[in-house]
Design an enzyme around this catalytic site. Structure first.
Site, PDB file in Angstrom:
ATOM      1  N   HIS A 256      -0.415   4.270  -0.047  1.00  0.00           N
ATOM      2  CA  HIS A 256      -1.167   5.309   0.667  1.00  0.00           C
ATOM      3  C   HIS A 256      -1.135   6.647  -0.068  1.00  0.00           C
ATOM      4  O   HIS A 256      -1.240   7.706   0.549  1.00  0.00           O
ATOM      5  CB  HIS A 256      -0.641   5.500   2.090  1.00  0.00           C
ATOM      6  CG  HIS A 256      -1.475   4.811   3.117  1.00  0.00           C
ATOM      7  ND1 HIS A 256      -1.483   5.169   4.438  1.00  0.00           N
ATOM      8  CD2 HIS A 256      -2.345   3.774   3.023  1.00  0.00           C
ATOM      9  CE1 HIS A 256      -2.304   4.395   5.116  1.00  0.00           C
ATOM     10  NE2 HIS A 256      -2.838   3.531   4.276  1.00  0.00           N
TER      11      HIS A 256
ATOM     12  N   ASP B  52     -14.775   0.603   0.540  1.00  0.00           N
ATOM     13  CA  ASP B  52     -14.951   0.307   1.952  1.00  0.00           C
ATOM     14  C   ASP B  52     -16.444   0.342   2.236  1.00  0.00           C
ATOM     15  O   ASP B  52     -17.092   1.378   2.066  1.00  0.00           O
ATOM     16  CB  ASP B  52     -14.214   1.337   2.802  1.00  0.00           C
ATOM     17  CG  ASP B  52     -14.098   0.905   4.252  1.00  0.00           C
ATOM     18  OD1 ASP B  52     -15.131   0.500   4.818  1.00  0.00           O
ATOM     19  OD2 ASP B  52     -12.994   0.948   4.810  1.00  0.00           O
TER      20      ASP B  52
ATOM     21  N   GLU C 178     -10.219   2.811  -1.345  1.00  0.00           N
ATOM     22  CA  GLU C 178     -10.611   3.014   0.045  1.00  0.00           C
ATOM     23  C   GLU C 178     -11.099   4.435   0.310  1.00  0.00           C
ATOM     24  O   GLU C 178     -11.920   4.651   1.206  1.00  0.00           O
ATOM     25  CB  GLU C 178      -9.469   2.677   1.000  1.00  0.00           C
ATOM     26  CG  GLU C 178      -8.319   3.654   1.003  1.00  0.00           C
ATOM     27  CD  GLU C 178      -7.297   3.335   2.081  1.00  0.00           C
ATOM     28  OE1 GLU C 178      -7.413   3.890   3.195  1.00  0.00           O
ATOM     29  OE2 GLU C 178      -6.391   2.532   1.820  1.00  0.00           O
TER      30      GLU C 178
ATOM     31  N   HIS D  40     -12.006  -2.920   1.180  1.00  0.00           N
ATOM     32  CA  HIS D  40     -11.092  -2.342   2.158  1.00  0.00           C
ATOM     33  C   HIS D  40     -11.695  -2.542   3.543  1.00  0.00           C
ATOM     34  O   HIS D  40     -12.886  -2.337   3.740  1.00  0.00           O
ATOM     35  CB  HIS D  40     -10.933  -0.849   1.842  1.00  0.00           C
ATOM     36  CG  HIS D  40     -10.106  -0.087   2.808  1.00  0.00           C
ATOM     37  ND1 HIS D  40     -10.661   0.693   3.804  1.00  0.00           N
ATOM     38  CD2 HIS D  40      -8.773   0.056   2.925  1.00  0.00           C
ATOM     39  CE1 HIS D  40      -9.696   1.276   4.493  1.00  0.00           C
ATOM     40  NE2 HIS D  40      -8.543   0.913   3.979  1.00  0.00           N
TER      41      HIS D  40
ATOM     42  N   GLU E  25      -1.335  -0.772  -4.046  1.00  0.00           N
ATOM     43  CA  GLU E  25      -2.542  -0.018  -3.677  1.00  0.00           C
ATOM     44  C   GLU E  25      -2.257   1.476  -3.585  1.00  0.00           C
ATOM     45  O   GLU E  25      -1.226   1.893  -3.049  1.00  0.00           O
ATOM     46  CB  GLU E  25      -3.053  -0.540  -2.334  1.00  0.00           C
ATOM     47  CG  GLU E  25      -4.290   0.169  -1.811  1.00  0.00           C
ATOM     48  CD  GLU E  25      -4.774  -0.440  -0.511  1.00  0.00           C
ATOM     49  OE1 GLU E  25      -5.470   0.266   0.244  1.00  0.00           O
ATOM     50  OE2 GLU E  25      -4.458  -1.622  -0.237  1.00  0.00           O
TER      51      GLU E  25
ATOM     52  N   ASP F 135       0.847  -1.187   0.000  1.00  0.00           N
ATOM     53  CA  ASP F 135       0.000   0.000   0.000  1.00  0.00           C
ATOM     54  C   ASP F 135       0.885   1.240   0.000  1.00  0.00           C
ATOM     55  O   ASP F 135       1.625   1.489   0.949  1.00  0.00           O
ATOM     56  CB  ASP F 135      -0.895  -0.034   1.237  1.00  0.00           C
ATOM     57  CG  ASP F 135      -1.955   1.047   1.228  1.00  0.00           C
ATOM     58  OD1 ASP F 135      -1.916   1.923   0.341  1.00  0.00           O
ATOM     59  OD2 ASP F 135      -2.829   1.020   2.115  1.00  0.00           O
TER      60      ASP F 135
END
Length: 391
Positions: free
Chosen positions: A198, A272, A249, A299, A223, A196
């Site tokens: 982010h 999510d 997400e 997520h 991700e 990830d």
């Protein structure tokens, strides 16, 4: 049957507070649970649940889509992340009520199960906050990855890239290359590794520099390689790298996912279900993704109700691939559940047969962990020149 009240129960989970939503009915003992956890927005979401309750109390809980539309349309203003999270928690609880009232698991209401088990992945050491490992220590990091796999997982998601910016400094890139290769050598080829970003890189080219050195270990996906919302940038990046990309997400609406699908921007979408409109919103997103040959990986680094919701959704969704979980997020994760849904067998969760979501919260146990200010890991997201980074 009528809805009589909506309550929130906040349970501290160290660097977030879980927000559980309880919808009560006029049928004695019949209630539903949902989860509306949104990191560092606890009081705002709890207030939004109270605001939306005026549209919900008095309604028949079986009319799930009607109630969702009422919350959306009567709110007038677009709900955004806080409002949609509150809506999602209420929506999930309605499915729980309906399943309990009819005596069937929620997956049965979604068309029936399409698989016999649900594969899951976790975070390093199950995201335990008391056992964080610095990625700069390659040996210790690899030890932690190996220990995680030995807990019974066949897939682990890791944070491999440092705080970044518009460029990718060569020493940082070379370290990520060494770390990635060491992890793959340690766990072999039978374990799926995903990473990830982010959204830390501020540019497509910075993201590409890191992906290029990770791609040789064949990660399952990278991700959020860039900040969410830039579907054109993701599509550009996906054509430049030899690695599956994933995002979702921090995307909330079907319009955002429709743009990803139009551009074939990613291989996997990650809505999510606590933010995108609950199970109803997730089903719409799954259909959009399926039309574009995209897999869906919900997520979920949150609490037990969110896990139960995702499990029901995964059981009945054809293009589901793998489920994120974080059962180690707080030591009391299992303490507050009256049902054990999350036992691992060959890296998978079993499909529950209990009515509704298959989970009940021990409110007395939950009350032992009340709201507390969260530990915010982003506070050290500072670049060498002092600029605030994406964390």
């Amino acid at each position: 049957m009528k809805i009589t009240a909506i309550e929130t129960l906040v349970v501290n989970a160290i660097h977030r507070n879980w927000i559980f939503v309880k919808v009560l009915t006029d049928q004695d003992g019949l209630h539903g649970w949902g989860e509306a956890t949104l990191e560092w927005k606890t009081k705002a979401v709890s207030g939004a649940v109270d605001d939306l309750s005026g549209f919900v109390i008095g309604e028949d809980p079986h009319r799930i889509e009607h109630i969702v539309q009422k919350m959306r349309r009567f709110s007038f203003w677009p709900l955004g992340s806080i409002g949609l999270t509150a809506l999602s928690g209420i929506e999930q609880a309605l499915w729980d009520i309906k399943g309990k009232a009819l005596g069937v698991p929620v997956w049965q209401l979604l068309g029936g199960r399409v698989r016999d088990r649900v594969r899951v992945y976790t975070h390093l050491l199950q995201a335990r906050q008391d056992r964080l490992v610095d990625h700069r220590d390659i040996s210790a990091f690899c030890d932690a990855v190996q220990e995680t796999v030995e807990l019974g997982y066949s897939a682990v998601k890791l944070g491999l890239v440092p705080y970044s910016g518009y460029d990718a400094p060569l020493p940082a890139v070379r370290h990520v290359e060494k770390l990635s290769n060491a992890i793959r050598e340690r766990v072999g080829t039978t374990v799926d590794i995903m990473t990830d970003f982010h959204g830390r890189p501020d540019s497509v080219h910075a993201a590409k520099a890191f992906i290029d050195v990770i791609a040789p270990i064949r990660p399952m996906f990278v991700e959020e390689p860039i900040q969410p919302g830039d579907a054109e940038g993701l599509a550009q990046l996906s054509r430049m790298v030899d690695c599956p990309l994933a995002t979702g997400e921090r995307l909330l609406t079907i319009q955002e996912y429709a743009e990803l699908a139009r551009l074939r921007a990613v291989t996997y979408v990650q809505p999510d279900l606590a933010h995108c409109g609950g199970i109803s919103g997730g089903r719409r997103i799954a259909a959009i993704a399926e039309a574009a040959s995209m897999g869906i990986m919900p997520h979920n680094p949150m609490g037990p109700i969110a896990g139960a919701v995702s499990l029901q959704f995964a059981a009945a969704t054809p293009n589901f691939v793998i489920q994120e979980e974080a059962v180690g997020l707080a030591p009391w994760f299992g303490e507050i559940c009256q049902n054990d849904l999350f036992g691992l067998t060959d890296g998978c969760w079993s499909i529950p047969e209990a009515p509704g979501l298959g989970i009940e919260i021990d409110e007395r146990a939950a009350s032992r962990h009340p709201y507390a200010p969260e530990i915010i890991p982003a506070l050290d997201a500072i670049l060498p020149d002092g600029r605030i980074a994406n964390w």
